[in-house]
Design a protein around this motif. Structure first.
Motif, short mmCIF file in Angstrom:
data_model
loop_
_atom_site.label_atom_id
_atom_site.label_comp_id
_atom_site.label_asym_id
_atom_site.label_seq_id
_atom_site.Cartn_x
_atom_site.Cartn_y
_atom_site.Cartn_z
N THR A 1 0.85 -1.19 0.00
CA THR A 1 0.00 0.00 0.00
C THR A 1 0.88 1.24 0.00
O THR A 1 1.82 1.32 0.79
N ASN B 1 -7.04 3.03 -4.73
CA ASN B 1 -7.94 2.57 -3.69
C ASN B 1 -8.63 3.71 -2.95
O ASN B 1 -9.34 3.49 -1.99
N LEU C 1 -3.98 -2.13 4.24
CA LEU C 1 -4.87 -1.01 3.96
C LEU C 1 -5.30 -0.25 5.20
O LEU C 1 -5.31 0.96 5.22
N TYR D 1 -2.73 3.74 -3.41
CA TYR D 1 -2.70 2.58 -4.28
C TYR D 1 -2.49 1.33 -3.44
O TYR D 1 -1.69 1.32 -2.49
N TYR D 2 -3.24 0.29 -3.80
CA TYR D 2 -3.12 -1.01 -3.13
C TYR D 2 -3.01 -2.06 -4.21
O TYR D 2 -3.89 -2.19 -5.08
#
Lengths: 112, 115
Positions: free
Chosen positions: B31, B55, B97, B49-50
């Motif tokens: 992440t 995201n 996350l 971003y994941y």
């Protein structure tokens, strides 16, 4: 956009004094974090508070999360020159989003 | 040292140009989040971003875009630069996350000046 207001914006104190920094919002946060940022570096996490009314201590630093989870405070006892830096609070909202909402920052200078 | 590196350290561009900023996350961190920190302000969330997909996004226009690569590196691209884009751009990597459980480790930032 959730707004986190910090006060004071600037603080200059003598070594050995105590101080408190405040972080206030009209929004409720599921958790709140405090960071310290030094010149030329990114913020570094100091603590995460999760429960309303929670108090956490980290050596000379005491962090408190308000009962309603809308505000927080950072108290430093016997400040030292090494405490100098930009202190940032950051809230994680209740929607489950994983982004942090940072406060406006408090720039602390501790004079030897 | 957080193990997160950013390049370049400083950058000067003119209005209307495009810029690419780079970030290398800690190994294993899937992440990455990008933040803009204007002078005297706290960081503002741009996007996250994941596993190579966006995201979440903050209140930034589409001319701010990103990429995340399998090798734990990522990019922030800004098109049609404006004077107000002058700021410190920070990336932060985390293992997962949920920000409450996964500490974000920040890089030292890239200082962008738009003339």
């Amino acid at each position: 956009t959730q707004l986190l207001e910090q006060s004071p914006q600037f603080l200059s104190i003598q070594e050995g004094e105590n101080l408190t920094v405040y972080c206030n919002s009209s929004s409720v946060f599921s958790s709140l974090q405090w960071y310290r940022q030094e010149p030329g570096e990114g913020p570094v996490l100091l603590v995460t508070v999760v429960t309303g009314g929670e108090v956490k201590k980290l050596k000379r630093l005491t962090f408190q999360f308000g009962d309603a989870r809308k505000d927080s405070s950072l108290h430093i006892t016997a400040a030292q020159p090494g405490d100098t830096g930009l202190y940032l609070c950051a809230g994680l909202d209740q929607t489950g989003a994983n982004n942090l909402f940072f406060g406006t920052g408090t720039r602390l200078t501790v004079i030897p | 040292e957080t193990g997160v590196t950013q390049s370049p350290t400083h950058l000067i561009k003119t209005r209307g140009q495009q810029v690419t900023l780079r970030c290398s996350s800690q190994s294993g961190h899937n992440t990455v989040s990008w933040y803009q920190q204007a002078l005297g302000q706290g960081p503002q969330f741009i996007f996250q971003y994941y596993r190579e997909e966006e995201n979440g996004r903050g209140n930034f226009p589409p001319r701010f875009s990103g990429l995340q690569f399998p090798n734990y590196s990522s990019e922030l691209n800004v098109n049609a630069l404006e004077l107000d884009d002058s700021a410190l751009y920070l990336c932060a990597s985390s293992l997962g996350l949920a920000a409450i459980y996964n500490e974000q480790f920040f890089g030292p930032g890239t200082r962008l000046t738009v003339l």
